[in-house]
Scaffold this motif. Structure first.
Motif, mmCIF file in Angstrom:
data_model
loop_
_atom_site.group_PDB
_atom_site.id
_atom_site.type_symbol
_atom_site.label_atom_id
_atom_site.label_comp_id
_atom_site.label_asym_id
_atom_site.label_seq_id
_atom_site.Cartn_x
_atom_site.Cartn_y
_atom_site.Cartn_z
ATOM 1 N N ARG A 155 0.933 -1.299 -0.095
ATOM 2 C CA ARG A 155 -0.236 -0.311 -0.210
ATOM 3 C C ARG A 155 1.000 1.598 -0.370
ATOM 4 N N VAL A 156 0.739 2.408 -0.739
ATOM 5 C CA VAL A 156 1.207 3.603 -1.097
ATOM 6 C C VAL A 156 0.776 4.325 0.752
ATOM 7 N N HIS A 157 2.058 4.157 1.096
ATOM 8 C CA HIS A 157 1.854 5.504 3.011
ATOM 9 C C HIS A 157 2.498 6.842 2.755
ATOM 10 N N CYS A 158 2.417 7.301 0.936
ATOM 11 C CA CYS A 158 2.567 8.406 1.097
ATOM 12 C C CYS A 158 3.010 8.978 -0.275
ATOM 13 N N TYR A 221 -1.493 16.273 3.957
ATOM 14 C CA TYR A 221 -0.894 15.338 5.085
ATOM 15 C C TYR A 221 -0.145 16.475 6.336
ATOM 16 N N PRO A 222 -0.432 16.424 7.677
ATOM 17 C CA PRO A 222 -0.955 16.025 8.521
ATOM 18 C C PRO A 222 -2.142 16.656 8.314
ATOM 19 N N GLN A 223 -3.001 15.821 8.071
ATOM 20 C CA GLN A 223 -4.303 16.154 8.328
ATOM 21 C C GLN A 223 -4.789 16.518 9.395
ATOM 22 N N LYS A 224 -5.794 17.800 9.337
ATOM 23 C CA LYS A 224 -6.235 18.271 11.253
ATOM 24 C C LYS A 224 -7.255 17.200 11.716
ATOM 25 N N GLU A 225 -7.629 16.571 10.652
ATOM 26 C CA GLU A 225 -9.118 15.571 11.845
ATOM 27 C C GLU A 225 -7.997 14.887 11.880
ATOM 28 N N PHE A 226 -7.082 14.202 11.654
ATOM 29 C CA PHE A 226 -6.722 13.212 12.412
ATOM 30 C C PHE A 226 -5.574 13.781 13.767
ATOM 31 N N ASP A 227 -5.765 14.290 14.061
ATOM 32 C CA ASP A 227 -4.432 14.746 15.417
ATOM 33 C C ASP A 227 -5.021 14.220 16.371
ATOM 34 N N GLU A 228 -4.883 13.424 17.166
ATOM 35 C CA GLU A 228 -5.393 12.185 18.634
ATOM 36 C C GLU A 228 -5.624 13.397 19.485
ATOM 37 N N LEU A 284 11.616 18.077 5.690
ATOM 38 C CA LEU A 284 10.503 16.981 4.788
ATOM 39 C C LEU A 284 11.369 15.590 5.182
ATOM 40 N N ARG A 285 12.433 15.622 5.589
ATOM 41 C CA ARG A 285 13.335 14.934 6.184
ATOM 42 C C ARG A 285 12.951 14.312 7.513
ATOM 43 N N ASP A 286 12.641 15.438 8.501
ATOM 44 C CA ASP A 286 11.948 14.728 10.176
ATOM 45 C C ASP A 286 10.552 14.994 9.689
ATOM 46 N N LEU A 287 9.780 14.734 8.738
ATOM 47 C CA LEU A 287 8.913 14.356 8.755
ATOM 48 C C LEU A 287 8.672 12.998 8.403
ATOM 49 N N LEU A 288 8.954 13.023 7.458
ATOM 50 C CA LEU A 288 8.709 11.828 6.447
ATOM 51 C C LEU A 288 9.643 10.218 7.813
ATOM 52 N N ILE A 289 10.493 10.778 8.440
ATOM 53 C CA ILE A 289 11.206 9.517 8.747
ATOM 54 C C ILE A 289 11.457 9.415 10.205
ATOM 55 N N ARG A 290 11.973 10.567 10.691
ATOM 56 C CA ARG A 290 12.522 10.842 11.723
ATOM 57 C C ARG A 290 10.844 11.160 12.969
ATOM 58 N N HIS A 292 7.185 11.654 12.285
ATOM 59 C CA HIS A 292 5.613 11.340 11.826
ATOM 60 C C HIS A 292 5.541 9.759 10.906
ATOM 61 N N MET A 293 6.782 9.598 10.533
ATOM 62 C CA MET A 293 7.246 7.971 9.396
ATOM 63 C C MET A 293 5.711 6.729 9.824
ATOM 64 N N GLN A 294 5.255 6.628 11.389
ATOM 65 C CA GLN A 294 4.546 5.232 12.005
ATOM 66 C C GLN A 294 3.610 5.913 12.120
ATOM 67 N N ASN A 295 3.176 7.463 12.059
ATOM 68 C CA ASN A 295 1.736 7.781 11.962
ATOM 69 C C ASN A 295 1.473 7.638 10.167
ATOM 70 N N ILE A 296 2.178 8.624 9.883
ATOM 71 C CA ILE A 296 1.540 7.926 8.198
ATOM 72 C C ILE A 296 1.671 6.967 7.794
ATOM 73 N N LYS A 297 2.304 5.431 8.648
ATOM 74 C CA LYS A 297 1.403 4.442 7.822
ATOM 75 C C LYS A 297 0.144 3.856 8.781
#
Length: 334
Positions: A155-158, A221-228, A284-290, A292-297
């Motif tokens: 599945r395409v995560h991002c 991303y990051p979508q406001k409606e999905f903020d926990e 961008l690198r911090d968002l994708l890898i450091r 938010h990676m797990q949140n994106i998935k």
């Protein structure tokens, strides 16, 4: 044998676990974190990133810069008559990356031909189909009676969407693509080759894009409606204020003040890719890898894939009715 002479047999201790013998109230619930870490280290991780944008925007270079290795191949220069593909070709390249004992299977999905036609109407359709095909493949594995212990995740995560550095506004193609695809995948828009803009032009362009995204109801991303929670909202609001990221990619190394850096040399000086004063690649690198990676998935699995799964189930009422009738016949025959 006296009490003092009895041999002492210590309780077996797990690797990396701490002793809490002196703490009478200690139960050990926190040890689950170490257990999860060990399991995750054994299994490894998967990340699937799609890059979309017209030719010449540095998609392959940016991906190679993000992971500091050749994870995306630059397109071979075609013959003049074949320079523009007639259709969008979707190509996936997978790599196994390891850093400090952590293994990750990275898949980069490229979309050569997107936006390169004279008429780009509906050029988002093959990409939408590809994303949904990966959801379907996962769904079929999931409902399989003898399904695998760990379902392969394609599945395409991002989706990183590359916006040309025009400095003016989004093109109709940009708006249409992001409006449709943001409903099925996490989209992170970036301004490609941002070093072609002055700082003032860059800030104006970013502000214009944010206003256009809001006006067209595009939720990237990051979508406001999905903020926990409130803490998530605080962190993500800062990211949303920076989107789209103005990035520069380079896999060339230079020495600057005795330090090795990735950058681009110009006659005015060296643009340092990871220097936040020069561009926003580090964010961008911090968002994708450091960060938010797990949140994106997680959002891919619990929101986008789940939406697809529910839609597919609701499209099969006759099949469900048939299965129910079959079960009733089976049980009534006992």
């Amino acid at each position: 044998m006296s009490e003092s002479a009895k041999p002492h047999h210590p309780t077996p201790q797990g690797k990396g676990e701490k002793t809490h013998g002196s703490d009478f109230s200690y139960v050990g619930i926190d040890a689950i974190l170490e257990q999860m870490r060990r399991k995750a280290m054994k299994q490894g991780f998967e990340l699937n990133i799609m890059v979309v944008g017209q030719s010449g925007l540095g998609k392959s270079t940016l991906m190679n810069t993000l992971f500091k290795s050749k994870v995306s191949r630059k397109s071979v220069q075609p013959n003049p008559e074949e320079r523009i593909p007639k259709t969008i070709e979707i190509k996936s390249i997978s790599h196994d990356i390891e850093e400090k004992g952590v293994r990750m299977k990275l898949t980069v999905i490229d979309t050569p031909g997107f936006g390169d036609q004279i008429n780009n109407e509906n050029c988002w359709q093959p990409i939408m189909k590809f994303i949904n095909d990966q959801y379907e493949a996962y769904l079929q594995e999931e409902i399989n009676i003898n399904r695998k212990k760990r379902i392969p995740d394609s599945r395409v995560h991002c989706c990183i969407y590359f916006i040309p550095p025009t400095g003016h506004c989004l093109r109709p193609l940009d708006v249409e693509f992001m409006r449709r695809l943001s409903k099925v995948v996490n989209i992170v828009p970036v301004i490609a080759k941002a070093d072609t803009l002055t700082l003032e032009e860059r800030d104006y362009f970013k502000q214009t894009i944010r206003e256009e995204l809001r006006a067209n109801g595009i939720d990237v991303y990051p979508q406001k409606e999905f903020d926990e929670d409130a803490e998530d909202r605080l962190i993500n609001d800062k990211i949303r204020e920076m989107i789209p990221f103005a990035v520069v990619g380079s896999d060339q190394e230079y020495q600057v003040n005795g330090k090795r850096i990735l950058g681009r040399k110009t006659k005015w000086g060296t643009i340092e890719v990871e220097n936040i004063a020069h561009c926003e690649f580090a964010y961008l690198r911090d968002l994708l890898i450091r960060t938010h990676m797990q949140n994106i998935k997680d959002i891919t699995g619990s929101i986008h894939y789940e939406t697809y799964r529910v839609r597919q189930k609701s499209c099969l009422p006759s099949r469900s009715k048939y299965c129910t009738e079959l079960l009733l016949v089976f049980f009534s025959s006992d």
